[in-house]
Write an enzyme that holds these catalytic residues in place. Structure first.
Site, PDB file in Angstrom:
ATOM      1  N   LYS A   1       0.868  -1.173   0.000  1.00 29.97           N
ATOM      2  CA  LYS A   1       0.000   0.000   0.000  1.00 29.97           C
ATOM      3  C   LYS A   1       0.904   1.222   0.000  1.00 29.97           C
ATOM      4  O   LYS A   1       2.050   1.155   0.458  1.00 29.97           O
ATOM      5  CB  LYS A   1      -0.857  -0.013   1.280  1.00 29.97           C
ATOM      6  CG  LYS A   1      -2.127   0.775   1.190  1.00 29.97           C
ATOM      7  CD  LYS A   1      -3.307  -0.061   0.744  1.00 29.97           C
ATOM      8  CE  LYS A   1      -4.559   0.799   0.650  1.00 29.97           C
ATOM      9  NZ  LYS A   1      -5.717   0.060   0.169  1.00 29.97           N
TER      10      LYS A   1
ATOM     11  N   GLY B   1     -22.537   4.796   4.970  1.00 29.50           N
ATOM     12  CA  GLY B   1     -21.660   5.317   3.918  1.00 29.50           C
ATOM     13  C   GLY B   1     -22.195   4.955   2.555  1.00 29.50           C
ATOM     14  O   GLY B   1     -22.184   3.777   2.161  1.00 29.50           O
TER      15      GLY B   1
ATOM     16  N   GLY C   1     -21.128   6.106  -0.469  1.00 25.89           N
ATOM     17  CA  GLY C   1     -20.191   6.583  -1.486  1.00 25.89           C
ATOM     18  C   GLY C   1     -20.155   5.604  -2.646  1.00 25.89           C
ATOM     19  O   GLY C   1     -21.187   5.020  -3.011  1.00 25.89           O
TER      20      GLY C   1
ATOM     21  N   VAL D   1     -18.837   2.443  -3.121  1.00 32.39           N
ATOM     22  CA  VAL D   1     -19.248   1.055  -2.866  1.00 32.39           C
ATOM     23  C   VAL D   1     -20.672   1.016  -2.318  1.00 32.39           C
ATOM     24  O   VAL D   1     -21.507   0.216  -2.773  1.00 32.39           O
ATOM     25  CB  VAL D   1     -18.285   0.348  -1.884  1.00 32.39           C
ATOM     26  CG1 VAL D   1     -18.741  -1.085  -1.635  1.00 32.39           C
ATOM     27  CG2 VAL D   1     -16.854   0.362  -2.391  1.00 32.39           C
TER      28      VAL D   1
ATOM     29  N   TYR E   1     -23.178   2.966  -2.703  1.00 27.15           N
ATOM     30  CA  TYR E   1     -24.190   3.201  -3.744  1.00 27.15           C
ATOM     31  C   TYR E   1     -24.481   1.903  -4.523  1.00 27.15           C
ATOM     32  O   TYR E   1     -25.637   1.503  -4.673  1.00 27.15           O
ATOM     33  CB  TYR E   1     -23.718   4.303  -4.705  1.00 27.15           C
ATOM     34  CG  TYR E   1     -24.600   4.457  -5.919  1.00 27.15           C
ATOM     35  CD1 TYR E   1     -25.770   5.212  -5.850  1.00 27.15           C
ATOM     36  CD2 TYR E   1     -24.291   3.818  -7.123  1.00 27.15           C
ATOM     37  CE1 TYR E   1     -26.604   5.321  -6.956  1.00 27.15           C
ATOM     38  CE2 TYR E   1     -25.112   3.925  -8.228  1.00 27.15           C
ATOM     39  CZ  TYR E   1     -26.265   4.677  -8.141  1.00 27.15           C
ATOM     40  OH  TYR E   1     -27.094   4.787  -9.224  1.00 27.15           O
TER      41      TYR E   1
HETATM   42  P1  NAD Z   1     -16.131   6.636  -0.723  1.00 27.47           P
HETATM   43  O1  NAD Z   1     -15.242   7.700  -0.185  1.00 27.47           O
HETATM   44  O2  NAD Z   1     -16.645   6.740  -2.116  1.00 27.47           O
HETATM   45  O3  NAD Z   1     -17.437   6.482   0.218  1.00 27.47           O
HETATM   46  C1  NAD Z   1     -17.388   6.549   1.605  1.00 27.47           C
HETATM   47  C2  NAD Z   1     -18.641   7.271   2.045  1.00 27.47           C
HETATM   48  O4  NAD Z   1     -18.700   7.225   3.461  1.00 27.47           O
HETATM   49  C3  NAD Z   1     -18.672   8.757   1.644  1.00 27.47           C
HETATM   50  O5  NAD Z   1     -19.882   9.047   0.974  1.00 27.47           O
HETATM   51  C4  NAD Z   1     -18.561   9.488   2.972  1.00 27.47           C
HETATM   52  O6  NAD Z   1     -19.248  10.721   2.978  1.00 27.47           O
HETATM   53  C5  NAD Z   1     -19.178   8.480   3.930  1.00 27.47           C
HETATM   54  N1  NAD Z   1     -18.800   8.661   5.304  1.00 27.47           N
HETATM   55  C6  NAD Z   1     -17.607   9.028   5.830  1.00 27.47           C
HETATM   56  N2  NAD Z   1     -17.663   9.077   7.157  1.00 27.47           N
HETATM   57  C7  NAD Z   1     -18.915   8.706   7.501  1.00 27.47           C
HETATM   58  C8  NAD Z   1     -19.583   8.543   8.732  1.00 27.47           C
HETATM   59  N3  NAD Z   1     -18.992   8.785   9.890  1.00 27.47           N
HETATM   60  N4  NAD Z   1     -20.856   8.124   8.720  1.00 27.47           N
HETATM   61  C9  NAD Z   1     -21.500   7.890   7.554  1.00 27.47           C
HETATM   62  N5  NAD Z   1     -20.932   8.042   6.346  1.00 27.47           N
HETATM   63  C10 NAD Z   1     -19.646   8.431   6.324  1.00 27.47           C
HETATM   64  O7  NAD Z   1     -15.354   5.269  -0.482  1.00 27.47           O
HETATM   65  P2  NAD Z   1     -15.655   3.861  -1.152  1.00 27.47           P
HETATM   66  O8  NAD Z   1     -14.763   3.682  -2.296  1.00 27.47           O
HETATM   67  O9  NAD Z   1     -17.113   3.699  -1.313  1.00 27.47           O
HETATM   68  O10 NAD Z   1     -15.141   2.877  -0.009  1.00 27.47           O
HETATM   69  C11 NAD Z   1     -15.904   2.666   1.170  1.00 27.47           C
HETATM   70  C12 NAD Z   1     -15.102   1.802   2.128  1.00 27.47           C
HETATM   71  O11 NAD Z   1     -14.816   0.543   1.526  1.00 27.47           O
HETATM   72  C13 NAD Z   1     -13.745   2.402   2.520  1.00 27.47           C
HETATM   73  O12 NAD Z   1     -13.470   2.018   3.848  1.00 27.47           O
HETATM   74  C14 NAD Z   1     -12.772   1.710   1.588  1.00 27.47           C
HETATM   75  O13 NAD Z   1     -11.473   1.644   2.132  1.00 27.47           O
HETATM   76  C15 NAD Z   1     -13.399   0.328   1.499  1.00 27.47           C
HETATM   77  N6  NAD Z   1     -13.069  -0.389   0.267  1.00 27.47           N
HETATM   78  C16 NAD Z   1     -13.374   0.164  -0.934  1.00 27.47           C
HETATM   79  C17 NAD Z   1     -13.065  -0.524  -2.093  1.00 27.47           C
HETATM   80  C18 NAD Z   1     -13.407   0.054  -3.449  1.00 27.47           C
HETATM   81  O14 NAD Z   1     -13.391  -0.692  -4.433  1.00 27.47           O
HETATM   82  N7  NAD Z   1     -13.736   1.331  -3.547  1.00 27.47           N
HETATM   83  C19 NAD Z   1     -12.454  -1.786  -2.025  1.00 27.47           C
HETATM   84  C20 NAD Z   1     -12.191  -2.337  -0.776  1.00 27.47           C
HETATM   85  C21 NAD Z   1     -12.491  -1.619   0.375  1.00 27.47           C
END
Ligand code: NAD
Length: 377
Positions: free
Chosen positions: A81, A180, A182, A184, A186
């Site tokens: 990472k 959350g 965001g 994922v 969605y």
């Molecule tokens: P993202 O930033 O698009 O979405 C995260 C969402 O969480 C945002 O909309 C944010 O406003 C919201 N958020 C933050 N703090 C919050 C809180 N206290 N309460 C409620 N909502 C809150 O990120 P993502 O890409 O959707 O990833 C989400 C999680 O999954 C992260 O922890 C990421 O590390 C993990 N993850 C993502 C992927 C991927 O493919 N994107 C893969 C593995 C793990």
């Protein structure tokens, strides 16, 4: 950073590289936890860390998690990472991304980067102009945004959890609370709504939840209320360390299954969940869809093949739960045991191959020589 080698040793890393570039303001750390199964693949997180020690801790924690994630997913990849220190909204420039790309290139392919929090597919496209060791871009065969596949994997893993918790494998009428919404979150809501689940959602940005309500229909609660929702499944898709001594007593769910990395604040929180009769789907096992997606680029990306592989997260989670019952251990411990078993098998295979080849390089194998650190550039 006092005790830097102690930190690296306690996490068991092979290599940690520090980079700085005065002209662009780049301050980056690349953590390579393990290359036993293959080159270390993992995203780059750009974050305004409290201090440098926090950035180092994050890269060590996240890269170790990637080793386990790749192993459990059956990928021929190690765990790595990168972190870039700084607010992505304030200091990110094209030149800074190029400087980061050159840093990745300098590691010589032992680390392959991708996007993570604070980074975008467009940034990876920029990075790829100066290094071939980057995946998840949109150009030249890139697989693009991994979050759809991550969500699909979580959906599959959640189905296995439903089965083990006695709900069957159908989502109709199943209540799921998503923290959350965001990238994922969605897509997960989309899969769940299409399958007939009843959604409750929260996010710190109202516009993020509004689109879910509009497109799929969902109840909305405030970020503080999400833990107390009367639900079958709680799906953390925002932050790490949200399963802890403050939140677990509030939970009213039967299952925790979501995409966030490092959901358990500590090991004892896994026990606290079990004590409440909550089934926990280990994070790095259920959220591997995005990694499987970007890793597929290395062999020439084929969407159907990726879909099949990500669909197998159902089987992975199913067998982790079965093993945990059989061995009388917690699901996250069963996942850890599975990862360690695969890494050990890979280590033995590599040793056997080296012996067969009479490969003299095995004498400088960092796993044998002890952990080491390079300060580069
Ligand atoms: P993202 O930033 O698009 O979405 C995260 C969402 O969480 C945002 O909309 C944010 O406003 C919201 N958020 C933050 N703090 C919050 C809180 N206290 N309460 C409620 N909502 C809150 O990120 P993502 O890409 O959707 O990833 C989400 C999680 O999954 C992260 O922890 C990421 O590390 C993990 N993850 C993502 C992927 C991927 O493919 N994107 C893969 C593995 C793990």
């Amino acid at each position: 950073m006092v005790g830097i080698f102690q930190d690296i040793e306690s996490y068991g890393h092979e290599q940690v590289n520090f980079f700085q570039d005065k002209e662009t303001g780049l301050k980056a750390i690349i953590g390579i936890h393990s290359t036993v199964l293959g080159p270390a693949l993992g995203g780059c997180r750009m974050w305004n860390y409290e201090d440098e020690a926090a950035a180092l801790r994050d890269v060590l924690r996240l890269s170790r998690g990637m080793t386990f994630k790749a192993a459990v997913a059956g990928l021929k990849l190690g765990g790595g990472k990168a972190v870039i220190i700084g607010d992505s909204h304030k200091i990110k420039t094209r030149d800074l991304m190029l400087a980061f790309g050159r840093a990745v290139e300098a590691v010589g392919g032992r680390y392959i980067t991708a996007e993570d929090v604070g980074m975008s597919v467009k940034d990876i496209d920029t990075v790829r102009t100066v290094t071939s060791h980057a995946v998840g871009g949109s150009n030249e065969g890139g697989s693009g945004d991994p979050s759809v596949m991550t969500a699909f994997g979580v959906f599959q893993g959640m189905k296995a959890a439903l089965k083990h918790a006695g709900f069957g494998v159908k989502f109709e009428g199943i209540k799921v609370a998503v923290q959350g919404t965001g990238n994922v979150g969605y897509h997960l809501c989309k899969y769940l709504a299409n399958a007939g689940a009843k959604l409750t959602v929260t996010d710190i940005y109202p516009e993020q939840v509004e689109r879910i309500v509009k497109e799929f229909g969902a109840d909305v609660v405030s970020p503080d209320q999400i833990y107390q929702v009367d639900t079958d499944v709680f799906a953390p898709c925002a932050l790490g360390a949200i399963l802890n001594s403050r939140t677990i007593p509030q939970l009213k769910c039967k299952i925790v299954a979501g995409s966030a990395n490092n959901q358990l604040e500590s090991d004892k929180d896994g026990m606290a969940l079990a004590d409440k009769g909550i089934l926990y789907a280990p994070d790095y096992a259920i959220n591997a869809g995005g990694l499987i997606n970007v890793a597929a680029e290395l062999d020439g990306y084929k969407h159907d093949l990726v879909l099949t592989k990500v669909g197998k997260i159902y089987n992975t989670i199913d067998s982790i739960f079965e093993q945990s019952v059989k061995d009388g251990i917690l699901p996250h411990q069963a996942a850890q045991a599975l990862a360690e078993e695969k890494i050990e098998a890979g280590r033995m295979e590599r040793e056997a191959r080296r012996e067969l080849e009479g490969d003299k390089r095995s004498s400088i194998n960092p796993q044998k020589a002890g952990n080491w650190t390079t300060i580069a550039r």
